[in-house]
Design a protein around this motif. Structure first.
Motif, mmCIF file in Angstrom:
data_model
loop_
_atom_site.group_PDB
_atom_site.id
_atom_site.type_symbol
_atom_site.label_atom_id
_atom_site.label_comp_id
_atom_site.label_asym_id
_atom_site.label_seq_id
_atom_site.Cartn_x
_atom_site.Cartn_y
_atom_site.Cartn_z
ATOM 1 N N THR A 265 -94.660 21.128 -52.931
ATOM 2 C CA THR A 265 -95.853 22.016 -52.534
ATOM 3 C C THR A 265 -95.685 22.095 -50.974
ATOM 4 O O THR A 265 -95.718 21.256 -50.258
ATOM 5 C CB THR A 265 -97.175 21.531 -52.833
ATOM 6 N N ARG B 287 -92.261 29.770 -55.991
ATOM 7 C CA ARG B 287 -93.535 30.120 -56.800
ATOM 8 C C ARG B 287 -94.836 30.388 -55.955
ATOM 9 O O ARG B 287 -94.933 29.313 -55.021
ATOM 10 C CB ARG B 287 -93.500 29.074 -57.939
ATOM 11 N N ILE B 288 -95.536 31.308 -56.206
ATOM 12 C CA ILE B 288 -96.876 31.303 -55.488
ATOM 13 C C ILE B 288 -97.700 31.486 -56.607
ATOM 14 O O ILE B 288 -97.825 32.535 -57.444
ATOM 15 C CB ILE B 288 -96.892 32.562 -54.398
ATOM 16 N N TRP C 37 -102.071 32.166 -57.141
ATOM 17 C CA TRP C 37 -103.294 32.746 -56.516
ATOM 18 C C TRP C 37 -104.455 32.462 -57.181
ATOM 19 O O TRP C 37 -104.454 32.337 -58.320
ATOM 20 C CB TRP C 37 -103.268 34.464 -56.523
ATOM 21 N N PRO D 239 -97.871 31.261 -62.059
ATOM 22 C CA PRO D 239 -97.619 31.743 -60.854
ATOM 23 C C PRO D 239 -97.413 33.432 -60.884
ATOM 24 O O PRO D 239 -97.216 34.118 -61.970
ATOM 25 C CB PRO D 239 -96.162 31.215 -60.411
ATOM 26 N N CYS E 193 -104.487 29.695 -52.386
ATOM 27 C CA CYS E 193 -103.476 29.825 -52.422
ATOM 28 C C CYS E 193 -102.255 28.500 -52.630
ATOM 29 O O CYS E 193 -102.556 27.670 -51.925
ATOM 30 C CB CYS E 193 -102.894 30.602 -51.306
ATOM 31 N N ARG E 194 -101.455 28.479 -53.448
ATOM 32 C CA ARG E 194 -100.813 27.442 -53.578
ATOM 33 C C ARG E 194 -99.031 27.842 -53.672
ATOM 34 O O ARG E 194 -98.801 28.794 -54.288
ATOM 35 C CB ARG E 194 -100.757 26.401 -54.846
ATOM 36 N N MET E 195 -98.093 27.211 -52.726
ATOM 37 C CA MET E 195 -96.886 27.767 -52.774
ATOM 38 C C MET E 195 -95.967 26.685 -52.968
ATOM 39 O O MET E 195 -96.115 25.449 -52.363
ATOM 40 C CB MET E 195 -96.471 28.592 -51.306
#
Length: 378
Positions: A72, A99-100, A102, A108, A153-155
Motif C-alpha cells: 500500500t 490498483r486504485i 475509491w 479497484p 483513496c487507497r493505492m
C-alpha cells in the motif's frame, strides 16, 4: 494579451483555493503536515548511505516490495484530488500491478500493469511528452490525470515477479471538498494475444453508469507482413448493440495520424514509420526487429480525449479491429484482410460509483512479453 493566452492554456491556475496540498513519499508515508524527512537512520531504506549526515538527509527515499507482496503506497481518509503520481520502479513492468480504490468500493477502479498505465507497455523505455502522461529518462513515470474522491483513496502496487523490487514514488494531492458532479477515474487493461480470426480486440466493455471516456493506450505487435492499422475504433454507448454511435476511419486516424504513419506518402526525403509524441496523441514507440532475437515490429500508441471526451449516460463498450490489406481488384489494387496481431490496451475514463468489477487480470506468464522476460529496469 499575454495573460489571456496564459490563462486560456492553464485553466484556473491563477484562481486561489483553500485546498491544502499534501504529498506522500516513503519519507512521509501518510502525507502528514510537517511529516516529511522524519525517518531515523538505521530504520530507513537508504540508511547505509547516510552514516554521516543523519536524520533529515534522505534516510528513506524508496521501499522494497517482495515477490508476491502487495504494498500500500497511499491511504488517504478524507476528500481530495490526486494531482500527480511519479514513480520509478525496478523489475519487470508487466509484473507490477497498479490498483486504485475509491471511497468504500471493495474492488479497484484502476487495475493495470504499471508500464501500460504510463503508456510504456513494451518493457523498453519510450519517452512520452503528453498533457496527462510524461515518461522521462531513464524511467521517470508521471501521471497528471486528476483523480477526485469524496471519502477515501487507497493505492497499491503488487509485485507478481520473482524478484524483490525497489520503488521510488511521490503522490501529490489536494485535500478539500469535491463537488457532486465529478466522476471517479478508472483504467482497465485488456489483451488479445493474438486477436482471433473473426473477432475484434475489446478495449472496454461492461461499463455501467454515467461518465466520459478520456483516453486509450495500445501496444500492437505485427504478426504478419504488411500494413496493420486499417481497423476502425468503435464506441457503443447507451444501448447500442449491432452498430456503434461512433465509428472511426482507421487506427492511425484515431491516433491523429494518417497514411500508415509513413512519411513517404508526403515527403521526398523521408520514409517509414515516424515515431511522434504530442499533448493529445502519439506513437512514442516503434520497435524494429534486430535481425537476431527480436522477431516482430512493435508499436505503442496513445490518444487522450482531453478536449473531446466521449460522454455516455448508461453504458459503454469500445473495440478495435485487427485489419490490413491483401492484393485485390479495387481501385488501389487491394482488399481488406483480417489480421491476427497481438494487441493490448488500457482504457481511461471517469464515471459515477459504483462501477462494475473488472474481469481477472491475465496470469503472470500470460502478461509476460515473450523474449524480454530477462529485461529488468534497475
Amino acid at each position: 494579451m499575454m495573460n489571456d493566452v496564459i490563462f486560456s492554456h492553464m485553466g484556473n491556475l491563477a484562481n486561489l483555493s483553500r485546498s491544502k496540498t499534501r504529498s506522500i513519499t516513503p519519507e512521509n508515508m501518510n502525507g502528514e503536515k510537517a511529516g516529511g524527512a522524519r525517518a531515523e537512520v538505521g530504520e530507513g531504506s537508504a540508511s547505509d548511505s547516510n552514516d554521516v549526515l543523519g536524520k533529515g538527509w534522505k534516510v528513506n527515499p524508496y521501499i522494497h516490495v517482495k515477490s508476491g507482496e502487495i504494498a500500500t503506497i497511499a491511504e488517504i481518509n478524507e476528500s481530495g484530488t490526486i494531482q500527480h503520481i511519479w514513480m520509478t520502479p525496478t523489475g519487470h513492468w508487466k509484473h507490477l500491478i497498479l490498483r486504485i480504490y475509491w471511497d468504500d468500493q471493495a474492488y479497484p477502479s484502476v487495475e493495470c500493469p504499471l508500464g501500460d498505465f504510463f503508456a510504456n507497455g513494451w518493457q523498453d523505455y519510450g519517452q512520452v511528452n503528453s498533457l496527462t502522461v510524461n515518461v522521462n529518462p531513464a524511467s521517470g513515470l508521471n501521471c497528471f490525470w486528476p483523480m477526485p474522491f469524496k471519502k477515501c483513496c487507497r493505492m497499491t502496487v503488487e509485485n507478481m515477479g520473482d524478484d524483490q523490487l525497489t520503488l521510488f514514488y511521490q503522490i501529490t494531492y489536494a485535500v478539500g471538498d469535491v463537488s457532486d458532479d465529478v466522476g471517479y477515474f478508472h483504467a482497465y487493461y485488456n489483451q488479445s494475444r493474438p486477436v482471433l480470426k473473426g473477432d475484434v480486440h475489446t478495449i472496454l466493455k461492461g461499463v455501467k453508469g454515467w461518465g466520459q471516456y478520456v483516453g486509450t493506450y495500445i501496444t500492437w505487435q505485427v504478426n504478419e507482413d504488411g500494413w496493420w492499422g486499417e481497423g476502425e475504433v468503435k464506441f457503443y454507448m447507451d444501448g447500442d448493440e449491432a452498430y456503434p454511435t461512433i465509428c472511426g476511419t482507421g487506427l492511425e486516424d484515431y491516433f491523429l495520424g494518417s497514411y500508415n504513419f509513413d512519411a513517404k506518402f508526403c515527403s521526398a526525403t523521408k520514409k517509414g514509420y515516424q515515431a511522434f509524441t504530442g499533448p493529445y496523441a502519439g506513437m512514442p514507440q516503434v520497435i524494429r526487429p534486430d535481425g537476431e532475437y527480436m522477431a516482430n515490429q512493435r508499436f505503442g500508441l496513445y490518444r487522450w480525449h482531453v478536449p473531446d471526451p466521449i460522454r455516455f449516460e448508461e453504458d459503454l463498450k469500445v473495440t478495435v479491429q485487427s485489419l490490413g490489406w491483401r492484393k485485390g481488384k479495387n481501385s488501389w489494387g487491394h482488399r481488406y484482410a483480417q489480421r491476427q496481431d497481438h494487441v493490448t490496451s488500457v482504457a481511461y475514463w471517469y464515471q459515477t460509483l459504483p462501477s462494475v468489477k473488472f474481469p481477472e487480470l491475465p496470469s503472470k506468464d500470460d502478461l509476460e512479453i515473450v523474449g524480454q522476460e530477462t529485461v529488468h529496469f534497475r
